[in-house]
Scaffold this motif. Structure first.
Motif, mmCIF file in Angstrom:
data_model
loop_
_atom_site.group_PDB
_atom_site.id
_atom_site.type_symbol
_atom_site.label_atom_id
_atom_site.label_comp_id
_atom_site.label_asym_id
_atom_site.label_seq_id
_atom_site.Cartn_x
_atom_site.Cartn_y
_atom_site.Cartn_z
ATOM 1 N N THR A 98 35.791 32.558 -76.252
ATOM 2 C CA THR A 98 35.137 31.316 -75.829
ATOM 3 C C THR A 98 35.514 30.998 -74.384
ATOM 4 O OG1 THR A 98 36.960 29.913 -76.576
ATOM 5 C CG2 THR A 98 35.236 30.413 -78.192
ATOM 6 N N SER A 99 34.702 30.184 -73.725
ATOM 7 C CA SER A 99 34.893 29.919 -72.299
ATOM 8 C C SER A 99 36.266 29.333 -71.989
ATOM 9 C CB SER A 99 33.795 28.983 -71.783
ATOM 10 O OG SER A 99 33.798 27.756 -72.497
ATOM 11 N N THR A 100 36.730 28.416 -72.814
ATOM 12 C CA THR A 100 38.033 27.788 -72.560
ATOM 13 C C THR A 100 39.163 28.779 -72.785
ATOM 14 O OG1 THR A 100 37.032 25.816 -73.541
ATOM 15 C CG2 THR A 100 39.343 25.679 -72.940
ATOM 16 N N ASN A 101 39.057 29.584 -73.827
ATOM 17 C CA ASN A 101 40.072 30.605 -74.089
ATOM 18 C C ASN A 101 40.160 31.587 -72.930
ATOM 19 O OD1 ASN A 101 39.893 29.329 -76.573
ATOM 20 N ND2 ASN A 101 40.037 31.218 -77.744
ATOM 21 N N LEU A 102 39.013 31.961 -72.382
ATOM 22 C CA LEU A 102 38.976 32.930 -71.295
ATOM 23 C C LEU A 102 39.707 32.402 -70.064
ATOM 24 C CD1 LEU A 102 35.281 34.198 -71.551
ATOM 25 C CD2 LEU A 102 37.346 35.356 -72.357
ATOM 26 N N ILE A 103 39.549 31.102 -69.786
ATOM 27 C CA ILE A 103 40.219 30.496 -68.637
ATOM 28 C C ILE A 103 41.730 30.671 -68.756
ATOM 29 C CG2 ILE A 103 40.785 28.318 -67.484
ATOM 30 C CD1 ILE A 103 37.953 27.353 -68.247
ATOM 31 N N VAL A 104 42.278 30.318 -69.915
ATOM 32 C CA VAL A 104 43.720 30.354 -70.104
ATOM 33 C C VAL A 104 44.238 31.789 -70.169
ATOM 34 C CG1 VAL A 104 45.601 29.738 -71.666
ATOM 35 C CG2 VAL A 104 43.810 28.090 -71.152
ATOM 36 N N CYS A 105 43.530 32.656 -70.905
ATOM 37 C CA CYS A 105 43.979 34.053 -71.024
ATOM 38 C C CYS A 105 44.033 34.736 -69.665
ATOM 39 C CB CYS A 105 43.056 34.832 -71.952
ATOM 40 S SG CYS A 105 43.281 34.466 -73.700
ATOM 41 N N LYS A 106 43.012 34.513 -68.862
ATOM 42 C CA LYS A 106 42.962 35.163 -67.553
ATOM 43 C C LYS A 106 44.119 34.694 -66.678
ATOM 44 C CE LYS A 106 39.777 36.390 -63.835
ATOM 45 N NZ LYS A 106 38.386 36.308 -63.323
ATOM 46 N N HIS A 107 44.383 33.395 -66.709
ATOM 47 C CA HIS A 107 45.497 32.880 -65.912
ATOM 48 C C HIS A 107 46.836 33.438 -66.390
ATOM 49 C CE1 HIS A 107 48.379 30.458 -63.838
ATOM 50 N NE2 HIS A 107 48.934 30.233 -65.004
#
Length: 239
Positions: A98-107
């Motif tokens: 999901t978009s929010t998960n992707l933000i945190v995982c990438k960081h």
């Protein structure tokens, strides 16, 4: 799409997580992860119609499969409801979720991979060659991955404590959230017709390097407590 106020709050925390103070950076990243978990859990309670759409984002491109990088990325992804993959034709490492998960995982990947490289660079020389340093990175990534998955297991078993006036989330709801995410990702990949192969682990080139990296991976903070800067400096010097 995710609630704008929640995403903005997460983005502000991720901006703080670029701080040169390592513990401050870790604390901000973990606060973002906690908000992510609570947000996803609230969506899971509302049912599948409120689930964010699955998307993907590139993380890094490598000319060959780099064991420690994929090991770290897969641990971060699994601990945060995503899948980590690498396109063998283009060399692109990417995340699906999901978009929010992707933000945190990438960081978190950027933050932790940088932490590993910083410690590997510190160990160059004194007879430590490429084999030692590569094994060091693998050992460090191995332990970080284990710890991330241990945190996930603990959340699934014990739930997540409430934040402020918020109610605690039972473990059964946590497990349900992860299961829904994985099913949504599986459906997304199936619709794309993606062919997935699981990569087996590679041989360790230096046992001494791996063992040292494993020990260092156990010392990189994943906790929200921020130590005084003087104590953090002493910890960095001991590494």
């Amino acid at each position: 799409m995710a609630d704008t106020s929640i995403v903005e709050k997460i983005k502000k925390l991720l901006a703080l997580a670029t701080s040169s103070n390592e513990n401050e950076s870790t604390a901000a990243a973990e606060k973002a992860s906690l908000l992510l978990a609570q947000y996803n859990l609230s969506l899971a309670d509302l049912g599948p119609n409120h689930q964010e759409e699955i998307d993907e984002t590139g993380v890094e491109t490598t000319s060959k499969f780099v064991t420690w990088k994929m090991m770290l990325l897969s641990g971060i992804a699994e601990a945060n409801g995503c899948n980590a993959m690498r396109n063998s034709y283009t060399g692109s490492m990417f995340l699906v979720g999901t978009s929010t998960n992707l933000i945190v995982c990438k960081h978190l990947y950027e933050y932790l991979s940088s932490a590993i490289e910083k410690r590997a660079k510190y160990r160059k020389g004194n007879g430590r060659g490429l084999a030692y340093l590569n094994a060091f990175r693998v050992g460090c990534a191995t332990r970080l991955r284990q710890r991330l998955l241990e945190q996930k297991s603990q959340m699934e078993e014990s739930g997540i404590p409430g934040e402020g006036n918020g109610a605690a989330t039972p473990g059964i709801v946590v497990r349900s959230m992860f299961e829904k995410n994985q099913q949504a990702i599986a459906d997304y990949l199936q619709n794309l017709g993606a062919k997935i192969k699981t990569r087996t682990g590679s041989q360790i080139s230096s046992e001494a390097g791996f063992n040292t990296g494993y020990e260092v991976g156990d010392k990189i903070s994943l906790h929200k407590q921020v130590q005084p800067e003087r104590e953090q400096k002493q910890l960095n010097e001991s590494l």
